[in-house]
Motif scaffolding. Structure first.
Motif, mmCIF file in Angstrom:
data_model
loop_
_atom_site.group_PDB
_atom_site.id
_atom_site.type_symbol
_atom_site.label_atom_id
_atom_site.label_comp_id
_atom_site.label_asym_id
_atom_site.label_seq_id
_atom_site.Cartn_x
_atom_site.Cartn_y
_atom_site.Cartn_z
ATOM 1 N N SER A 329 -9.137 6.340 -5.784
ATOM 2 C CA SER A 329 -8.473 7.554 -6.266
ATOM 3 C C SER A 329 -9.407 8.495 -7.005
ATOM 4 C CB SER A 329 -7.302 7.169 -7.180
ATOM 5 O OG SER A 329 -7.777 6.406 -8.282
ATOM 6 N N TRP A 330 -10.442 7.952 -7.643
ATOM 7 C CA TRP A 330 -11.338 8.785 -8.438
ATOM 8 C C TRP A 330 -12.544 9.298 -7.641
ATOM 9 C CZ3 TRP A 330 -15.595 5.708 -8.128
ATOM 10 C CH2 TRP A 330 -15.386 4.316 -8.048
ATOM 11 N N ASN A 331 -12.565 9.029 -6.332
ATOM 12 C CA ASN A 331 -13.699 9.499 -5.528
ATOM 13 C C ASN A 331 -13.255 9.785 -4.091
ATOM 14 O OD1 ASN A 331 -16.421 10.227 -5.291
ATOM 15 N ND2 ASN A 331 -17.011 8.217 -4.526
ATOM 16 N N ARG A 332 -12.161 10.524 -3.967
ATOM 17 C CA ARG A 332 -11.624 10.797 -2.626
ATOM 18 C C ARG A 332 -12.537 11.699 -1.810
ATOM 19 N NH1 ARG A 332 -6.848 8.454 -2.449
ATOM 20 N NH2 ARG A 332 -5.483 8.403 -4.280
ATOM 21 N N GLU A 333 -13.434 12.415 -2.468
ATOM 22 C CA GLU A 333 -14.396 13.257 -1.757
ATOM 23 C C GLU A 333 -15.786 12.621 -1.789
ATOM 24 O OE1 GLU A 333 -13.346 15.878 -0.091
ATOM 25 O OE2 GLU A 333 -11.314 15.444 -0.837
ATOM 26 N N GLY A 334 -15.805 11.303 -1.768
ATOM 27 C CA GLY A 334 -17.066 10.570 -1.903
ATOM 28 C C GLY A 334 -17.866 10.461 -0.626
ATOM 29 N N TRP A 335 -18.180 11.616 -0.021
ATOM 30 C CA TRP A 335 -18.984 11.654 1.197
ATOM 31 C C TRP A 335 -20.368 12.215 0.900
ATOM 32 C CZ3 TRP A 335 -17.024 9.957 5.924
ATOM 33 C CH2 TRP A 335 -15.641 9.723 5.972
ATOM 34 N N LYS A 336 -21.376 11.560 1.449
ATOM 35 C CA LYS A 336 -22.747 12.076 1.388
ATOM 36 C C LYS A 336 -23.224 12.265 2.822
ATOM 37 C CE LYS A 336 -26.640 13.222 -0.552
ATOM 38 N NZ LYS A 336 -26.747 14.471 -1.328
ATOM 39 N N THR A 337 -23.805 13.409 3.117
ATOM 40 C CA THR A 337 -24.206 13.695 4.490
ATOM 41 C C THR A 337 -25.652 14.165 4.564
ATOM 42 O OG1 THR A 337 -23.357 15.967 4.291
ATOM 43 C CG2 THR A 337 -21.872 14.316 5.223
ATOM 44 N N SER A 338 -26.267 13.896 5.708
ATOM 45 C CA SER A 338 -27.613 14.419 5.955
ATOM 46 C C SER A 338 -27.749 14.773 7.428
ATOM 47 C CB SER A 338 -28.680 13.391 5.562
ATOM 48 O OG SER A 338 -28.777 12.356 6.515
ATOM 49 N N LEU A 339 -28.571 15.789 7.703
ATOM 50 C CA LEU A 339 -28.833 16.247 9.065
ATOM 51 C C LEU A 339 -30.341 16.304 9.288
ATOM 52 C CD1 LEU A 339 -26.302 19.221 9.451
ATOM 53 C CD2 LEU A 339 -26.145 16.961 10.501
ATOM 54 N N CYS A 340 -30.806 15.480 10.215
ATOM 55 C CA CYS A 340 -32.218 15.487 10.600
ATOM 56 C C CYS A 340 -32.314 16.072 12.005
ATOM 57 C CB CYS A 340 -32.778 14.068 10.569
ATOM 58 S SG CYS A 340 -34.464 13.928 11.199
ATOM 59 N N SER A 341 -33.215 17.011 12.208
ATOM 60 C CA SER A 341 -33.277 17.762 13.471
ATOM 61 C C SER A 341 -33.764 16.935 14.653
ATOM 62 C CB SER A 341 -34.197 18.985 13.310
ATOM 63 O OG SER A 341 -33.752 19.806 12.261
ATOM 64 N N ILE A 342 -34.555 15.887 14.406
ATOM 65 C CA ILE A 342 -35.178 15.130 15.501
ATOM 66 C C ILE A 342 -34.315 13.929 15.878
ATOM 67 C CG2 ILE A 342 -37.255 13.958 16.284
ATOM 68 C CD1 ILE A 342 -37.655 16.903 15.589
ATOM 69 N N PRO A 343 -33.781 13.877 17.113
ATOM 70 C CA PRO A 343 -32.958 12.741 17.549
ATOM 71 C C PRO A 343 -33.822 11.574 17.996
ATOM 72 C CG PRO A 343 -33.136 14.317 19.326
ATOM 73 C CD PRO A 343 -33.894 14.909 18.165
ATOM 74 N N PRO A 344 -33.238 10.395 18.162
ATOM 75 C CA PRO A 344 -33.990 9.271 18.722
ATOM 76 C C PRO A 344 -34.412 9.580 20.159
ATOM 77 C CG PRO A 344 -31.933 8.531 17.730
ATOM 78 C CD PRO A 344 -31.868 10.022 17.802
ATOM 79 N N VAL A 345 -35.436 8.898 20.632
ATOM 80 C CA VAL A 345 -35.929 9.116 21.985
ATOM 81 C C VAL A 345 -34.819 8.844 23.003
ATOM 82 C CG1 VAL A 345 -37.596 8.358 23.717
ATOM 83 C CG2 VAL A 345 -38.266 8.519 21.316
ATOM 84 N N GLY A 346 -34.618 9.785 23.916
ATOM 85 C CA GLY A 346 -33.663 9.587 24.996
ATOM 86 C C GLY A 346 -32.239 9.969 24.681
ATOM 87 N N HIS A 347 -31.979 10.478 23.470
ATOM 88 C CA HIS A 347 -30.614 10.845 23.090
ATOM 89 C C HIS A 347 -30.594 12.221 22.439
ATOM 90 C CE1 HIS A 347 -28.486 7.052 23.950
ATOM 91 N NE2 HIS A 347 -29.662 6.517 23.719
ATOM 92 N N THR A 348 -29.473 12.883 22.546
ATOM 93 C CA THR A 348 -29.349 14.203 21.922
ATOM 94 C C THR A 348 -28.968 14.093 20.455
ATOM 95 O OG1 THR A 348 -27.036 14.336 22.647
ATOM 96 C CG2 THR A 348 -28.709 15.302 24.089
ATOM 97 N N HIS A 349 -28.296 13.015 20.074
ATOM 98 C CA HIS A 349 -27.920 12.828 18.673
ATOM 99 C C HIS A 349 -27.612 11.358 18.402
ATOM 100 C CE1 HIS A 349 -24.326 14.501 20.924
ATOM 101 N NE2 HIS A 349 -23.945 13.255 20.676
ATOM 102 N N SER A 350 -27.633 11.002 17.145
ATOM 103 C CA SER A 350 -27.290 9.637 16.721
ATOM 104 C C SER A 350 -26.700 9.694 15.317
ATOM 105 C CB SER A 350 -28.526 8.727 16.737
ATOM 106 O OG SER A 350 -29.410 9.079 15.686
ATOM 107 N N LEU A 351 -26.116 8.591 14.912
ATOM 108 C CA LEU A 351 -25.463 8.552 13.593
ATOM 109 C C LEU A 351 -25.587 7.169 12.977
ATOM 110 C CD1 LEU A 351 -23.551 9.584 11.342
ATOM 111 C CD2 LEU A 351 -21.624 9.029 12.838
ATOM 112 N N LEU A 352 -25.989 7.150 11.728
ATOM 113 C CA LEU A 352 -25.955 5.938 10.908
ATOM 114 C C LEU A 352 -24.943 6.164 9.794
ATOM 115 C CD1 LEU A 352 -26.946 3.230 9.704
ATOM 116 C CD2 LEU A 352 -28.761 4.517 8.549
#
Length: 430
Positions: A329-352
């Motif tokens: 309840s005290w951290n309902r907006e508890g999201w941290k995000t990052s965007l790195c421009s370089i994808p893994p080899v052979g893919h357009t995007h990935s997510l951890l």
């Protein structure tokens, strides 16, 4: 006709073999079985590691945490510290330490956590990230519950952030990929000489495909460090992970999930829709440990994206996923995000995705139950007590520490749907 071998750094940049010889990993490799280190020195990455950064013995730790921690720890302390200092001196900007070890054996659990405590003493201001591989219930090391519980106490006390990975989850992921690759539908998708195919392009029939399993862990670390290695519109400093995902100092165990997983197995799978990638990241099939975060409580969550993804894509998917996830309840907006421009080899995007979620307690509870089952019969205890400095109280302290950790997660789970005033008084990380 001359051929040159080329290597890739995970971001699509090819490196000639001549250059790879001039690059040295800032890593210290420790194993009390020299055979493991010798195998590495004969492999394709032998030129990356400096012989002066390798520490090995002959006999191993005998699957005994006490031998690794008490015996080899004291024996090699000065040597390890000397190499750690020299390696750290080569860093222009030392952000954190990564410690990668297994929990079931003696060296990984014992000497691994001993090194962790050394890092805290020697570099108290530098964050310590630990990737711990937990044994499965069918592990062939009978003393693995002892080793794991004894190591858990050290991880809880000395690590800043732990990424638990279960051996069984890795095996299950590889088995699923094998099934897809051998089904006939995707047979043409398996790359030659990949971790799934032999030189004859037939799918491997391995009971324990360690190379493919290790690749999953390696890819986790590649995604985790991508912001430090490549440009991005919203890069995340490694230290921000601990600052944003660990509200309580002891509750620093994060559930990790990767998508796409097929990159790791060298399978040519068509790129899935961007929104599907976010859905997959919260699916059990893409987690590196058996748990169910959706049925438990999120303390915080980080999404580390690579590739051509916009901030609007991130926000849209977070809003789409929010209703199915329970946050404190005290951290309902508890999201941290990052965007790195370089994808893994052979893919357009990935997510951890990294989730601080109370679901990790199920893994710890199972581990404690397996420990108690052995300890009640005092099975193999004498092997530990014969080591100088090891006392039976070490077992008691370790189980009490683990039980206390489980109870802290239970306290938070009990706050589901409650208002902030009813949150239990846990220590807040400063």
């Amino acid at each position: 006709m001359q051929t040159s071998t080329r290597y890739t750094d995970g971001g699509g940049i090819n490196l000639p073999k001549g250059l790879i010889r001039t690059l040295k990993a800032r890593a210290v490799l420790i194993d009390m079985e020299e055979g493991v280190v010798n195998e590495l020195l004969q492999g394709p990455l032998r030129d990356v590691f400096d012989n002066k950064q390798l520490i090995s013995d002959v006999s191993g730790s005998g699957n005994n945490w006490a031998v690794g921690y008490k015996q080899y720890g004291n024996q090699y302390r000065d040597h390890i510290l000397d190499i750690l200092r020299k390696t750290a001196e080569h860093c222009d900007s030392l952000q954190c330490f990564f410690l990668i070890h297994s929990m079931g054996g003696g060296t990984g659990s014992g000497l691994g956590t001993y090194v962790l405590s050394l890092l805290e003493d020697e570099f108290p201001e530098v964050y310590r990230f630990v990737t711990s591989v937990y044994p499965s219930a069918e592990d062939d090391v009978i003393t693995s519950p002892y080793n794991s519980v004894l190591a858990m106490k050290e991880l809880t006390e000395h690590a800043d952030c732990v990424l638990p990975i279960e051996n069984q989850s890795l095996v299950d992921i590889i088995n699923k990929i094998n099934q897809v690759a051998s089904s006939g539908k995707m047979a043409a998708a398996v790359k030659v000489r990949s971790t799934l195919a032999s030189s004859q392009t037939e799918v491997k029939r391995q009971e324990k495909p360690f190379d493919a399993m290790n690749n999953i862990v390696a890819n986790l670390l590649l995604n985790l460090t991508s912001s430090s290695r490549f440009e991005g519109s919203l890069n995340m400093d490694l230290n921000e992970i601990t600052m944003n995902l660990v509200p309580f100092p002891r509750l620093h165990y994060l559930v990790s999930s990767l998508t796409p997983l097929y990159t790791l197995a060298d399978v040519n799978i068509p790129t899935r829709r961007l929104d599907q990638m976010f859905t997959d990241a919260f699916s059990k099939d893409h987690q590196l440990m058996h748990a169910d975060p959706k049925r438990n409580l999120y303390l915080a969550c980080a999404l580390m994206v690579r590739g051509n993804v916009q901030i609007s894509d991130l926000r849209r998917n977070i809003e789409r996923l929010k209703p199915s996830l329970q946050f404190v309840s005290w951290n309902r907006e508890g999201w941290k995000t990052s965007l790195c421009s370089i994808p893994p080899v052979g893919h357009t995007h990935s997510l951890l995705a990294l989730a601080n979620n109370t679901c990790v307690k199920s893994t710890f509870t199972d581990l404690k139950d397996r420990f108690v089952k052995l300890y009640k019969r005092k099975a193999h205890i004498h092997h530990y007590l014969h080591v100088d400095g090891m006392e039976q109280s070490c077992f008691t302290e370790a189980t009490n520490s683990l039980q206390s950790l489980i109870e802290e997660y239970n306290q938070l789970d009990a706050t589901k749907g409650q208002i902030l005033n009813n949150v239990p008084r846990l220590s807040i990380a400063m």
